[in-house]
Write a protein that holds these residues in place. Sequence first.
Motif, PDB file in Angstrom:
ATOM      1  N   CYS A   1       9.135  -3.508   1.539  1.00 42.26           N
ATOM      2  CA  CYS A   1       9.391  -2.176   0.979  1.00 42.26           C
ATOM      3  C   CYS A   1      10.614  -1.511   1.616  1.00 42.26           C
TER       4      CYS A   1
ATOM      5  N   THR B   1       1.524  -3.825   5.245  1.00 41.52           N
ATOM      6  CA  THR B   1       0.942  -4.782   4.292  1.00 41.52           C
ATOM      7  C   THR B   1       1.980  -5.741   3.719  1.00 41.52           C
TER       8      THR B   1
ATOM      9  N   SER C   1       4.691   2.280   6.525  1.00 44.13           N
ATOM     10  CA  SER C   1       3.607   2.854   7.321  1.00 44.13           C
ATOM     11  C   SER C   1       2.407   1.936   7.513  1.00 44.13           C
ATOM     12  N   CYS C   2       2.187   0.983   6.588  1.00 43.94           N
ATOM     13  CA  CYS C   2       0.926   0.239   6.624  1.00 43.94           C
ATOM     14  C   CYS C   2       1.067  -1.210   7.096  1.00 43.94           C
TER      15      CYS C   2
ATOM     16  N   ALA D   1       6.293   2.760   2.356  1.00 43.34           N
ATOM     17  CA  ALA D   1       7.061   3.655   3.228  1.00 43.34           C
ATOM     18  C   ALA D   1       7.041   3.196   4.682  1.00 43.34           C
TER      19      ALA D   1
ATOM     20  N   GLU E   1       0.852  -1.204   0.000  1.00 43.85           N
ATOM     21  CA  GLU E   1       0.000   0.000   0.000  1.00 43.85           C
ATOM     22  C   GLU E   1       0.874   1.236   0.000  1.00 43.85           C
TER      23      GLU E   1
HETATM   24  S1  FES Z   1       3.979  -1.250   1.708  1.00 44.30           S
HETATM   25 FE1  FES Z   1       3.337  -0.314   3.566  1.00 44.30          FE
HETATM   26  S2  FES Z   1       4.806  -1.044   4.994  1.00 44.30           S
HETATM   27 FE2  FES Z   1       5.561  -1.745   3.095  1.00 44.30          FE
END
Ligand code: FES
Length: 328
Positions: free
Chosen positions: A305, A260, A257-258, A255, A252
């Motif tokens: 990521c 995912t 942050s999510c 960065a 998502e």
């Molecule tokens: S894509 Fe959001 S933490 Fe890696």
Amino acid sequence: MTFADHLARFTPEEWTEALETLAPEIHPIDLDATRVWLAFFPLQLHLALMAASPEERPALERKLGLMGQWRLEDHVDTSHTFLHGHRYWPQTRRAILAVSAETSFPATLPEIFTRVADHVSRTCSVDRDQLLGITIAGLMTLRQCGGEKFGIDKLGIDKLGAAVRVQLTPEVHARSIRQIQRRRRLQRGQGLFGFLRGRKKRYRMTFDENAPDGSFELIAGQDIASGAQSDKRDYRAKDSRCIPGEGPIPVECRAASCGTCWVGVLAGADRLSPIDPADEGKRLKVFGYPQPRTNDGAPIIRLACQARPTGDVTFVIPPWNGIIGKII
Ligand code: FES
């Protein structure tokens, strides 16, 4: 007391400790895979969801941002296909049923794991070290799914034998441990002409060892999630969290942050950039993903990521994501 009740007496920490107590006895082919499997299906999450009433549970699942398939009961026979020991899953499930029918059970988790693995070892003539990983996954599956969903109540051992199948193609099934280890170790060279042309190094990222097309190439310097974008196949049929054109890893924010894009590393954890404690390390704690390490201390749960490979890496993608740090 039933066997499932007996297993329910142990805390999440005791399950992790039991795995690490037996780590020297688990075959290297499945040691980190078993650590990854336990991280993918944390008992703490199951306990938190079970503590909520059926009416409250959907709201809690939303609050935790759960996406994908986090319930182990939805994949009793398929959650562990990345363990070599999955080849012996029907025998393992039968052995758990056999031990559950005994009148007394071993007192500690390491003793329980050993009792079941020895049972499997006798039925399929395979050394116990290759069976401990799948045994631990099987027992945790019983712990989280309960006796009925595991087949203890409705299926006899004989019927269960026919109902449970290994989820591998004959070719993958026939792969020896040595062949798997060789593929994981293999580092692709660039060749003399590539070197002379100054071509950037490329590494192979394998996200499904059991699929002939379960890998993609990544250019040195890219993080794993960015490299996955080169794979334009549509993965939504396999995982509804995947975005068309973004590759096999659900993403998502890109960065940290999510949460995912978390993955579990089976081989090559030492070929990944270290975790930045102020960024990826901090966020992993917020997301609540367990943090097992290899025997050499390399982290094996990473955010795709953020992790930049310096060589070939083999990893697996969990079937869910969420932000569960407040309950773990
Ligand atoms: S894509 Fe959001 S933490 Fe890696």
